[in-house]
Design a protein around this motif. Structure first.
Motif, short mmCIF file in Angstrom:
data_model
loop_
_atom_site.label_atom_id
_atom_site.label_comp_id
_atom_site.label_asym_id
_atom_site.label_seq_id
_atom_site.Cartn_x
_atom_site.Cartn_y
_atom_site.Cartn_z
N TYR A 35 14.24 -23.12 6.57
CA TYR A 35 12.69 -21.84 6.79
C TYR A 35 13.85 -20.78 7.82
O TYR A 35 13.29 -19.59 7.06
CB TYR A 35 11.88 -23.28 8.01
N ALA A 36 14.80 -21.01 8.39
CA ALA A 36 15.49 -19.77 8.76
C ALA A 36 15.59 -18.71 7.66
O ALA A 36 16.00 -17.84 8.23
CB ALA A 36 16.62 -20.32 9.56
N GLY A 37 16.47 -19.47 7.20
CA GLY A 37 16.43 -19.05 5.71
C GLY A 37 15.44 -17.97 5.33
O GLY A 37 15.65 -17.13 4.38
N LEU A 38 14.31 -18.43 4.99
CA LEU A 38 13.17 -17.69 4.57
C LEU A 38 12.72 -16.32 5.73
O LEU A 38 12.25 -15.41 4.91
CB LEU A 38 11.83 -18.27 4.58
N LEU A 39 13.12 -16.65 6.64
CA LEU A 39 12.94 -15.85 7.85
C LEU A 39 13.44 -14.39 8.04
O LEU A 39 13.32 -13.24 7.80
CB LEU A 39 12.88 -16.43 9.46
N GLN A 40 14.64 -14.97 6.60
CA GLN A 40 15.91 -13.74 7.48
C GLN A 40 15.92 -13.51 5.68
O GLN A 40 15.83 -12.19 6.12
CB GLN A 40 18.16 -14.54 6.81
N ASP A 43 12.91 -10.85 6.61
CA ASP A 43 13.90 -9.85 7.02
C ASP A 43 14.19 -8.86 6.50
O ASP A 43 14.36 -7.35 6.66
CB ASP A 43 14.39 -10.38 8.09
N SER A 44 14.99 -8.91 5.18
CA SER A 44 16.09 -8.20 4.59
C SER A 44 14.94 -6.88 3.97
O SER A 44 15.45 -6.25 3.67
CB SER A 44 16.06 -9.19 3.36
N LEU A 45 13.83 -7.47 4.35
CA LEU A 45 12.59 -6.59 3.19
C LEU A 45 12.81 -5.25 3.85
O LEU A 45 12.04 -4.36 4.08
CB LEU A 45 11.63 -7.37 3.25
N GLU A 64 -0.31 -2.30 -4.98
CA GLU A 64 1.17 -2.35 -5.44
C GLU A 64 1.29 -4.01 -4.44
O GLU A 64 1.81 -3.52 -3.59
CB GLU A 64 2.49 -1.83 -5.39
N ILE A 65 1.64 -5.05 -5.74
CA ILE A 65 2.15 -5.74 -5.16
C ILE A 65 3.48 -6.33 -5.39
O ILE A 65 3.26 -6.51 -7.04
CB ILE A 65 1.83 -7.48 -5.22
N ARG A 66 4.39 -6.39 -5.24
CA ARG A 66 5.84 -6.88 -5.56
C ARG A 66 6.46 -8.33 -4.78
O ARG A 66 5.64 -9.08 -3.69
CB ARG A 66 6.85 -6.01 -4.72
N GLN A 67 7.23 -9.06 -5.12
CA GLN A 67 7.49 -9.87 -5.00
C GLN A 67 8.87 -10.77 -4.57
O GLN A 67 9.48 -9.88 -4.63
CB GLN A 67 7.57 -11.20 -6.09
N LEU A 68 9.64 -11.64 -3.59
CA LEU A 68 10.80 -11.65 -3.32
C LEU A 68 11.26 -12.80 -4.04
O LEU A 68 10.12 -13.61 -2.88
CB LEU A 68 11.36 -11.06 -1.84
N LEU A 76 11.84 -23.01 -5.15
CA LEU A 76 11.78 -21.88 -5.79
C LEU A 76 10.84 -21.03 -5.13
O LEU A 76 9.16 -21.55 -5.27
CB LEU A 76 12.07 -21.05 -7.14
N TYR A 77 10.50 -20.02 -4.00
CA TYR A 77 9.36 -19.63 -3.57
C TYR A 77 8.97 -18.31 -3.36
O TYR A 77 10.41 -17.60 -4.50
CB TYR A 77 9.08 -19.87 -1.86
N ARG A 78 7.70 -17.45 -4.03
CA ARG A 78 7.65 -15.90 -3.81
C ARG A 78 7.45 -15.51 -2.74
O ARG A 78 6.10 -16.14 -3.02
CB ARG A 78 7.19 -15.65 -5.32
N ILE A 79 7.48 -14.40 -2.39
CA ILE A 79 6.93 -13.89 -1.41
C ILE A 79 6.27 -12.10 -1.20
O ILE A 79 6.80 -12.26 -1.83
CB ILE A 79 8.48 -13.64 -0.11
#
Length: 113
Positions: A35-40, A43-45, A64-68, A76-79
């Protein structure tokens, strides 16, 4: 240019659900680390969000829809996010956090068969 990050209530709920699912199969410290990595990752965005590729959902929406991509293997999750350009402040709006195996948003289920 630095972007402000805004997370939709839907995306927050999806992240919490993913955390709860993960904590059922791993230790609570591993789930918390995820979860902490997900928030990081989110935040990198705030820096160069256009470095991320267009999402598969992009063709189904007017914005426009982008993914990280975050995680690896079965986790594996898509933000999914969009970029809202403002005159003074531009914002990265996190729309969804979806497992990579989930159906594409906007896609008709019969089309994917």
């Amino acid at each position: 240019m630095k972007y402000r990050i805004e997370i939709s209530s839907v995306a927050e709920s999806e992240a919490d659900s993913a955390f709860l699912r993960l904590s059922q199969f791993t230790s609570s410290s591993q789930a918390s680390q995820w979860y902490a990595g997900l928030l990081q990752a989110i935040d990198s965005l705030s820096q160069m969000p256009r470095r991320c590729s267009l999402a598969r959902e992009n063709e189904y929406f007017s914005q426009e829809i982008r993914q990280l991509l975050y995680g690896r293997g079965r986790n594996l999750y898509r933000i999914l996010f969009t970029i809202l350009e403002g005159q003074e402040v531009s914002t990265v709006l996190i729309l969804h956090i979806r497992h990579a195996a989930q159906q594409i948003l906007g896609e008709n289920p019969e089309e994917s068969n």
